[in-house]
Enzyme design. Structure first.
Site, mmCIF file in Angstrom:
data_model
loop_
_atom_site.group_PDB
_atom_site.id
_atom_site.type_symbol
_atom_site.label_atom_id
_atom_site.label_comp_id
_atom_site.label_asym_id
_atom_site.label_seq_id
_atom_site.Cartn_x
_atom_site.Cartn_y
_atom_site.Cartn_z
ATOM 1 N N ARG A 1 0.822 -1.219 0.000
ATOM 2 C CA ARG A 1 0.000 0.000 0.000
ATOM 3 C C ARG A 1 0.854 1.266 0.000
ATOM 4 O O ARG A 1 0.496 2.268 0.614
ATOM 5 C CB ARG A 1 -0.969 -0.002 1.186
ATOM 6 C CG ARG A 1 -1.940 -1.166 1.181
ATOM 7 C CD ARG A 1 -2.855 -1.145 -0.035
ATOM 8 N NE ARG A 1 -3.746 -2.297 -0.048
ATOM 9 C CZ ARG A 1 -3.484 -3.431 -0.706
ATOM 10 N NH1 ARG A 1 -2.363 -3.546 -1.425
ATOM 11 N NH2 ARG A 1 -4.321 -4.437 -0.681
ATOM 12 N N SER B 1 -11.362 -0.170 2.594
ATOM 13 C CA SER B 1 -10.629 -0.760 3.725
ATOM 14 C C SER B 1 -9.993 0.341 4.561
ATOM 15 O O SER B 1 -9.232 1.159 4.042
ATOM 16 C CB SER B 1 -9.552 -1.717 3.218
ATOM 17 O OG SER B 1 -10.131 -2.818 2.558
ATOM 18 N N GLU C 1 -5.098 2.788 6.449
ATOM 19 C CA GLU C 1 -4.953 2.686 4.993
ATOM 20 C C GLU C 1 -5.640 3.875 4.329
ATOM 21 O O GLU C 1 -5.177 4.402 3.326
ATOM 22 C CB GLU C 1 -5.554 1.382 4.479
ATOM 23 C CG GLU C 1 -5.418 1.192 2.983
ATOM 24 C CD GLU C 1 -5.808 -0.189 2.516
ATOM 25 O OE1 GLU C 1 -6.389 -0.301 1.418
ATOM 26 O OE2 GLU C 1 -5.546 -1.175 3.246
#
Length: 289
Positions: A161, A210, A281
């Protein structure tokens, strides 16, 4: 500039959470040359924020200082090649996956499970269902104050990520590898991913995708959140989804502050119950109210 410049521009309605204050200055460049002009002329001390689909983001209630860039029409093209797709940064991930499938190109089906744009996907090495952008990226073009750069996956130093973009760099387009295949089989994989997402995630709610990264060691963030008793937890009109507890949702009328505070409460409860420090995130940008 040939693009659009708006001061004190409302942003909340454009985010998936439907919260957040205005941008001090919102700029929609007409094309890559327009964007380069802006980046060259912008003083280094001026805060710079880049928005994609604003799907994986909390814009705080006090809005965003400095200049906010949102790439739109001039960056949304999708070109089909024999073994890949050339997509503008504003092209939606799902649209790229669907376009590839229609032309019998496989390997990009995972993009249909990512609610965002190609530019954002490159900037955060987005992934779903076992595949990440780093696995399919040939190169990305990135506008910087020094000019337009073409960077490979190795140049971007992808990690989970995360990508290392140049300072004040803005992704403008990307070339994604694909494998020619049987269109029917590719369409079936696309439908399976879409169906799995519909069945397990609150895709029709006001959410941001998410919320927390999966921690190292193969553990899932949602499992830790569930074990800490946070499923359905709420603060004001912000709530941890009962369907998938790594999703926060705005049940109607929540503020950005409530959503972010709920996320921090989840982190605290998981830390107390398991000793694991969950990492956000979702991007959180801007000023508190």
């Amino acid at each position: 500039m040939r693009g659009r410049v708006v001061h004190d521009a409302p942003l909340g309605a454009q985010t998936w959470f439907r919260v957040g204050g205005p941008a001090d200055t919102l700029v929609r460049p007409a094309d890559a040359d327009d964007l380069l002009l802006l980046l060259r002329a912008l003083p280094a001390a001026t805060p710079l924020t880049v928005l994609g689909a604003a799907s994986n983001m909390i814009i705080r209630d006090g809005g965003i200082a400095g200049v906010t860039i949102r790439l739109a029409r001039g960056f949304g093209t999708i070109e089909v090649e024999a073994d890949g797709i050339l997509a503008g940064a504003a092209a939606l991930d799902a649209t790229v996956a669907e376009t590839a499938a229609r032309h019998g190109l496989g390997g990009l089906e995972f993009l249909v499970g990512i609610p965002g744009t190609i530019g954002g996907a490159v900037a955060m090495n987005a992934g779903a269902y076992g595949t990440e952008i780093k696995d399919v990226l040939d190169w990305a073009e990135v506008a910087t104050p020094a000019g337009l750069l073409r960077l490979t996956a190795a140049d971007l130093r992808f990690a989970y990520r995360r990508a290392e973009l140049p300072a004040r760099g803005v992704v403008t387009r990307a070339r994604l590898r694909a494998t020619p295949g049987e269109p029917g089989a590719i369409a079936e994989r696309l439908a399976a991913i879409r169906g799995a997402r519909e069945a397990t995630q609150p895709v029709r709610a006001r959410t941001g995708g998410s919320t927390f990264k999966n921690p190292p060691g193969g553990r899932k963030a949602w499992e830790l959140i569930d074990a800490a008793g946070c499923r359905g937890l709420s603060r004001g009109a912000a709530q941890v989804s009962a369907k998938h507890c790594n999703f926060l949702i705005n049940t109607g009328g929540a503020t950005a502050a409530e959503i972010e505070a709920l996320g921090e409460e989840v982190r605290a409860r998981v830390r107390a119950a398991t000793g694991v420090e969950l990492e956000w995130e979702i991007r959180r940008v801007g000023r508190p109210a």
